[in-house]
Design a protein around this motif. Sequence first.
Motif, PDB file in Angstrom:
ATOM      1  N   PHE A  34       0.871  -1.167   0.000  1.00 38.96           N
ATOM      2  CA  PHE A  34       0.000   0.000   0.000  1.00 38.96           C
ATOM      3  C   PHE A  34       0.912   1.222   0.000  1.00 38.96           C
ATOM      4  CE2 PHE A  34      -2.049   3.339   2.638  1.00 38.96           C
ATOM      5  CZ  PHE A  34      -3.142   3.616   1.820  1.00 38.96           C
ATOM      6  N   VAL A  35       0.838   2.015  -1.048  1.00 38.55           N
ATOM      7  CA  VAL A  35       1.707   3.193  -1.179  1.00 38.55           C
ATOM      8  C   VAL A  35       0.833   4.444  -1.168  1.00 38.55           C
ATOM      9  CG1 VAL A  35       3.425   4.367  -2.596  1.00 38.55           C
ATOM     10  CG2 VAL A  35       3.366   1.860  -2.533  1.00 38.55           C
ATOM     11  N   GLN A  36       1.187   5.377  -0.290  1.00 36.72           N
ATOM     12  CA  GLN A  36       0.380   6.592  -0.166  1.00 36.72           C
ATOM     13  C   GLN A  36       1.270   7.798   0.104  1.00 36.72           C
ATOM     14  OE1 GLN A  36      -2.298   7.060   3.303  1.00 36.72           O
ATOM     15  NE2 GLN A  36      -3.934   7.437   1.823  1.00 36.72           N
ATOM     16  N   GLU A  37       0.912   8.928  -0.473  1.00 33.20           N
ATOM     17  CA  GLU A  37       1.674  10.151  -0.242  1.00 33.20           C
ATOM     18  C   GLU A  37       1.425  10.652   1.174  1.00 33.20           C
ATOM     19  OE1 GLU A  37       0.727  12.995  -3.277  1.00 33.20           O
ATOM     20  OE2 GLU A  37       2.273  12.197  -4.620  1.00 33.20           O
ATOM     21  N   ARG A  38       2.518  11.004   1.866  1.00 32.49           N
ATOM     22  CA  ARG A  38       2.438  11.538   3.217  1.00 32.49           C
ATOM     23  C   ARG A  38       3.411  12.717   3.336  1.00 32.49           C
ATOM     24  NH1 ARG A  38       0.112   7.757   6.980  1.00 32.49           N
ATOM     25  NH2 ARG A  38      -1.441   6.645   5.743  1.00 32.49           N
ATOM     26  N   LYS A  81       6.380   9.206  -0.693  1.00 31.75           N
ATOM     27  CA  LYS A  81       5.497   8.042  -0.815  1.00 31.75           C
ATOM     28  C   LYS A  81       5.851   7.004   0.246  1.00 31.75           C
ATOM     29  CE  LYS A  81       4.451   8.627  -5.723  1.00 31.75           C
ATOM     30  NZ  LYS A  81       4.466   8.009  -7.076  1.00 31.75           N
ATOM     31  N   ARG A  93      -0.217  -4.079   2.498  1.00 30.59           N
ATOM     32  CA  ARG A  93      -1.662  -3.866   2.384  1.00 30.59           C
ATOM     33  C   ARG A  93      -2.398  -4.705   3.423  1.00 30.59           C
ATOM     34  NH1 ARG A  93      -5.989  -5.411  -1.505  1.00 30.59           N
ATOM     35  NH2 ARG A  93      -4.618  -7.005  -2.384  1.00 30.59           N
ATOM     36  N   ASN A 103      -9.777  -4.421  -1.662  1.00 28.40           N
ATOM     37  CA  ASN A 103     -10.171  -3.282  -2.496  1.00 28.40           C
ATOM     38  C   ASN A 103     -11.625  -3.396  -2.938  1.00 28.40           C
ATOM     39  OD1 ASN A 103      -7.662  -1.949  -2.423  1.00 28.40           O
ATOM     40  ND2 ASN A 103      -6.854  -3.263  -4.048  1.00 28.40           N
ATOM     41  N   ASN A 120     -13.739   1.093   5.711  1.00 30.48           N
ATOM     42  CA  ASN A 120     -12.598   0.296   6.179  1.00 30.48           C
ATOM     43  C   ASN A 120     -13.022  -0.963   6.912  1.00 30.48           C
ATOM     44  OD1 ASN A 120     -10.981   2.273   5.124  1.00 30.48           O
ATOM     45  ND2 ASN A 120     -10.367   3.139   7.086  1.00 30.48           N
ATOM     46  N   LEU A 167      -1.975  12.065   7.001  1.00 29.98           N
ATOM     47  CA  LEU A 167      -2.489  12.337   5.661  1.00 29.98           C
ATOM     48  C   LEU A 167      -2.122  13.745   5.191  1.00 29.98           C
ATOM     49  CD1 LEU A 167      -6.071  10.788   5.983  1.00 29.98           C
ATOM     50  CD2 LEU A 167      -4.008   9.730   5.018  1.00 29.98           C
TER      51      LEU A 167
END
Length: 209
Positions: free
Chosen positions: A45-49, A58, A63, A67, A78, A117
């Motif tokens: 799971f890759v997310q911008e922070r 990133k 994960r 999905n 969730n 976030l």
Amino acid sequence: MRTVRLSIKRLLDIVLSLLGLIVLSPVFLITAGMIRKKMGSPVFFVQERPGKDGEIFKMIKFRTMLNTRDAQGNLLPNEQRHTRFGKMMRSTSLDELPELINVLKGEMSLVGPRPLLVEYLPRYNKHQARRHEVRPGITGWAQINGRNTISWEEKFDYDVWYVDNLRITLDIKILFLTVFKVFKRQDVNKSQQVTMEKFQGTDLDREKQ
């Protein structure tokens, strides 16, 4: 003096994250295989922070959720997408292991305020925004003092206290206490929620010295 502390802290981050990636490589492979088998691809799971000074990077995690989407193509809540295996990964912090890659790259530290976030950036008051004066961490002072069982305001107060009191001995203390709490599986979720409610901002813009 603070510059020296930060240099030593970065050196420890490089050495310990590299060592961790090598020693824990079997755990990485087994966990990745289990995720692929139980939840399919992708494994990560890759997310911008936001990182130090709010610079975006990133963040990489394993994960933990499916999905699954509704008829309109929107992701389900969730709570409906978590699996038993995903909850186990969260309670044991196995999902955080890939962040060692972020540490090695210099985007994160082993210890520091957790990267949250991007959408929270304009919601911080001046006091809370100080959490971005250092690199974010895999674990931190807030995590060993309540993690998801305390309010956002309390969590940010702990983060800023860490920024003001940063020292290597404190990092070592936090790392040891984190291991202890992971084994006891303490403070993972607030009440019975899978994740904390989103931070909406603080009504009173408190100025703290």
